[in-house]
Design a protein around this motif. Structure first.
Motif, mmCIF file in Angstrom:
data_model
loop_
_atom_site.group_PDB
_atom_site.id
_atom_site.type_symbol
_atom_site.label_atom_id
_atom_site.label_comp_id
_atom_site.label_asym_id
_atom_site.label_seq_id
_atom_site.Cartn_x
_atom_site.Cartn_y
_atom_site.Cartn_z
ATOM 1 N N PHE A 1 -47.506 -9.890 -39.343
ATOM 2 C CA PHE A 1 -46.429 -10.840 -39.049
ATOM 3 C C PHE A 1 -45.867 -11.492 -40.310
ATOM 4 C CE2 PHE A 1 -48.898 -10.877 -35.052
ATOM 5 C CZ PHE A 1 -47.888 -10.510 -34.174
ATOM 6 N N GLY A 2 -46.709 -11.708 -41.310
ATOM 7 C CA GLY A 2 -46.262 -12.446 -42.484
ATOM 8 C C GLY A 2 -45.345 -11.665 -43.400
ATOM 9 N N VAL A 3 -45.608 -10.371 -43.588
ATOM 10 C CA VAL A 3 -44.786 -9.571 -44.504
ATOM 11 C C VAL A 3 -43.356 -9.410 -43.984
ATOM 12 C CG1 VAL A 3 -44.541 -7.328 -45.620
ATOM 13 C CG2 VAL A 3 -46.794 -8.397 -45.484
ATOM 14 N N PRO A 4 -43.143 -8.947 -42.736
ATOM 15 C CA PRO A 4 -41.753 -8.876 -42.254
ATOM 16 C C PRO A 4 -41.068 -10.244 -42.221
ATOM 17 C CG PRO A 4 -43.216 -7.623 -40.833
ATOM 18 C CD PRO A 4 -44.086 -8.416 -41.746
ATOM 19 N N GLU A 5 -41.839 -11.264 -41.879
ATOM 20 C CA GLU A 5 -41.285 -12.615 -41.836
ATOM 21 C C GLU A 5 -40.778 -13.034 -43.204
ATOM 22 O OE1 GLU A 5 -42.852 -17.082 -40.577
ATOM 23 O OE2 GLU A 5 -44.136 -15.335 -40.333
ATOM 24 N N LEU B 1 -41.863 -1.698 -50.800
ATOM 25 C CA LEU B 1 -43.278 -1.916 -50.500
ATOM 26 C C LEU B 1 -44.188 -1.793 -51.719
ATOM 27 C CD1 LEU B 1 -45.327 -2.538 -48.323
ATOM 28 C CD2 LEU B 1 -45.468 -0.100 -47.813
ATOM 29 N N PRO B 2 -44.031 -0.772 -52.587
ATOM 30 C CA PRO B 2 -44.915 -0.720 -53.757
ATOM 31 C C PRO B 2 -44.793 -1.942 -54.673
ATOM 32 C CG PRO B 2 -43.853 1.406 -53.414
ATOM 33 C CD PRO B 2 -43.178 0.441 -52.500
ATOM 34 N N GLN B 3 -43.610 -2.560 -54.697
ATOM 35 C CA GLN B 3 -43.428 -3.707 -55.589
ATOM 36 C C GLN B 3 -43.964 -5.002 -55.003
ATOM 37 O OE1 GLN B 3 -39.719 -3.760 -58.052
ATOM 38 N NE2 GLN B 3 -39.012 -2.196 -56.623
ATOM 39 N N LEU C 1 -30.244 2.900 -51.748
ATOM 40 C CA LEU C 1 -29.333 3.034 -50.605
ATOM 41 C C LEU C 1 -28.057 3.765 -50.992
ATOM 42 C CD1 LEU C 1 -29.726 -0.560 -49.080
ATOM 43 C CD2 LEU C 1 -30.655 1.584 -48.160
ATOM 44 N N SER C 2 -27.564 3.509 -52.217
ATOM 45 C CA SER C 2 -26.329 4.164 -52.647
ATOM 46 C C SER C 2 -26.524 5.659 -52.871
ATOM 47 C CB SER C 2 -25.823 3.517 -53.934
ATOM 48 O OG SER C 2 -26.738 3.743 -55.003
ATOM 49 N N LEU C 3 -27.756 6.079 -53.116
ATOM 50 C CA LEU C 3 -28.036 7.502 -53.307
ATOM 51 C C LEU C 3 -28.283 8.236 -51.997
ATOM 52 C CD1 LEU C 3 -30.331 7.298 -56.455
ATOM 53 C CD2 LEU C 3 -27.958 8.091 -56.340
ATOM 54 N N GLY C 4 -28.146 7.531 -50.876
ATOM 55 C CA GLY C 4 -28.229 8.182 -49.580
ATOM 56 C C GLY C 4 -29.572 8.108 -48.900
ATOM 57 N N ALA C 5 -30.523 7.358 -49.449
ATOM 58 C CA ALA C 5 -31.832 7.249 -48.814
ATOM 59 C C ALA C 5 -31.749 6.332 -47.594
ATOM 60 C CB ALA C 5 -32.865 6.708 -49.804
ATOM 61 N N PRO C 6 -32.423 6.661 -46.488
ATOM 62 C CA PRO C 6 -32.447 5.773 -45.319
ATOM 63 C C PRO C 6 -33.116 4.443 -45.664
ATOM 64 C CG PRO C 6 -33.218 7.976 -44.762
ATOM 65 C CD PRO C 6 -33.137 7.915 -46.253
ATOM 66 N N PRO C 7 -32.751 3.376 -44.950
ATOM 67 C CA PRO C 7 -33.346 2.058 -45.246
ATOM 68 C C PRO C 7 -34.867 2.055 -45.178
ATOM 69 C CG PRO C 7 -31.434 1.815 -43.824
ATOM 70 C CD PRO C 7 -31.693 3.286 -43.934
ATOM 71 N N MET C 8 -35.468 2.750 -44.198
ATOM 72 C CA MET C 8 -36.927 2.772 -44.095
ATOM 73 C C MET C 8 -37.552 3.500 -45.282
ATOM 74 S SD MET C 8 -37.994 0.973 -41.688
ATOM 75 C CE MET C 8 -39.682 1.499 -41.861
ATOM 76 N N VAL D 1 -36.236 3.639 -48.315
ATOM 77 C CA VAL D 1 -36.109 2.719 -49.450
ATOM 78 C C VAL D 1 -37.180 1.648 -49.388
ATOM 79 C CG1 VAL D 1 -34.608 1.000 -50.520
ATOM 80 C CG2 VAL D 1 -33.649 3.156 -49.699
ATOM 81 N N PHE D 2 -37.432 1.148 -48.182
ATOM 82 C CA PHE D 2 -38.469 0.126 -48.046
ATOM 83 C C PHE D 2 -39.845 0.691 -48.386
ATOM 84 C CE2 PHE D 2 -41.786 -1.832 -45.430
ATOM 85 C CZ PHE D 2 -41.714 -3.140 -45.874
#
Length: 297
Positions: A94-98, A212-214, A197-204, A206-207
């Motif tokens: 719950f905390g990370v998406p929040e 996520l790694p950062q 996102l500009s290179l065409g990768a889906p949002p998930m 990119v996340f």
């Protein structure tokens, strides 16, 4: 040959006693308020105990042998570990998406919701736990809502159960996860995400591959904090768990104030401290190795 003025500057830049003098008061306070009581508790845990004479001056390992060899205490430690692990997983879930949603808000909404999330830290944990006890009662708001929605025909037992304790502890400790992830998000460059996102990768994607790694160091540090605080929590398990649903902190409390067996209570507290420190250090070592392996590729 170096110029005399350069040598003078170098001598002036060498650290002297100033850092020690400036940090001395805080260091003495830390030693007096934390290390000395811990040391006294550790010494007390080796004292013998007699039901009629109390704490004896003799030293023994019987207290540790009793805790480590009794299945009753094994169950308490396993219950405490499972509770802390469950609270940690829920705080991550719950905390990370929040925190990510909060970081993408604009002011003044972001500031308002940040105050709402961190506001419970300003209230005593006992007051918050008593509030949860009212909500979780058979006639509490939660059960009334469940029955009004037709989800259940009778009140769900939440008080004096591990489920209720985990829910309340998640509410108590989730701000620490939010703070840790928030600190990691502040270091995140939004241009990197926009580039993906500009290179065409889906949002998930990119996340998963960029964001996520950062923020993972913040998630891991928050998990360590939440786990340690949940494993050593006392007020919430004592109020919502009752006398039968014991964890390590409440077991040590009972030994100190109910049976007056202070050495046994001290040994339980010391073993809890050792377990917490071992888990924190092991987690840090695992995190360091993981990141070293990633950066070496």
């Amino acid at each position: 040959m170096s110029h005399p003025s350069v040598q003078a500057v170098a001598r002036n830049e060498r650290p002297g006693l100033a850092p020690w003098l400036l940090s001395g008061p805080a260091l003495l306070l830390y030693i007096g308020m934390l290390l000395v009581p811990l040391l006294m508790t550790a010494v007390l845990s080796f004292n013998a105990f007699d039901g009629t004479r109390g704490v004896l001056p003799e030293h023994t390992l019987a207290n540790y042998a009793e805790v480590l060899g009794d299945g009753y205490y094994h169950e308490i430690f396993l219950r405490t570990g499972g509770m802390a692990l469950g609270v940690t997983l829920l705080c991550v879930l719950f905390g990370v998406p929040e925190t990510i949603i909060l970081a993408r808000m604009r002011n003044p909404w972001r500031s308002m919701f940040l105050v709402v999330i961190l506001g419970p830290l300003l209230i005593s944990v006992v007051v918050r736990t008593l509030g949860w006890a009212i909500l979780m009662g058979n006639q509490g708001l939660i059960n009334q809502a469940l029955m009004a929605l037709g989800i259940t025909d009778e009140p769900v037992k939440l008080l004096f159960t591990m489920t209720g304790v985990v829910i309340a502890l998640t509410h108590v400790l989730i701000p620490f996860m939010v703070i840790s992830v928030w600190a990691a998000l502040l270091k995140l460059d939004p241009q990197i995400e926009n580039a993906g996102l500009s290179l065409g990768a889906p949002p998930m994607t990119v996340f998963r591959r960029v964001v996520l790694p950062q923020i993972l160091p913040g998630v891991l540090s928050g998990s360590i904090i939440v786990f340690a605080l949940a494993a050593s929590a006392f007020a919430t398990p004592a109020i919502l768990g009752g006398r039968r649903l014991k964890v390590v902190a409440t077991a040590a409390y009972d030994e100190f104030l109910s049976t007056l067996n202070w050495p046994l209570g001290a040994s339980i507290a010391v073993l809890l401290l050792i377990a917490n420190v071992a888990i924190v250090l092991g987690s840090n070592r695992l995190i360091e190795r993981r990141y070293a392996a990633v950066f070496d590729r």
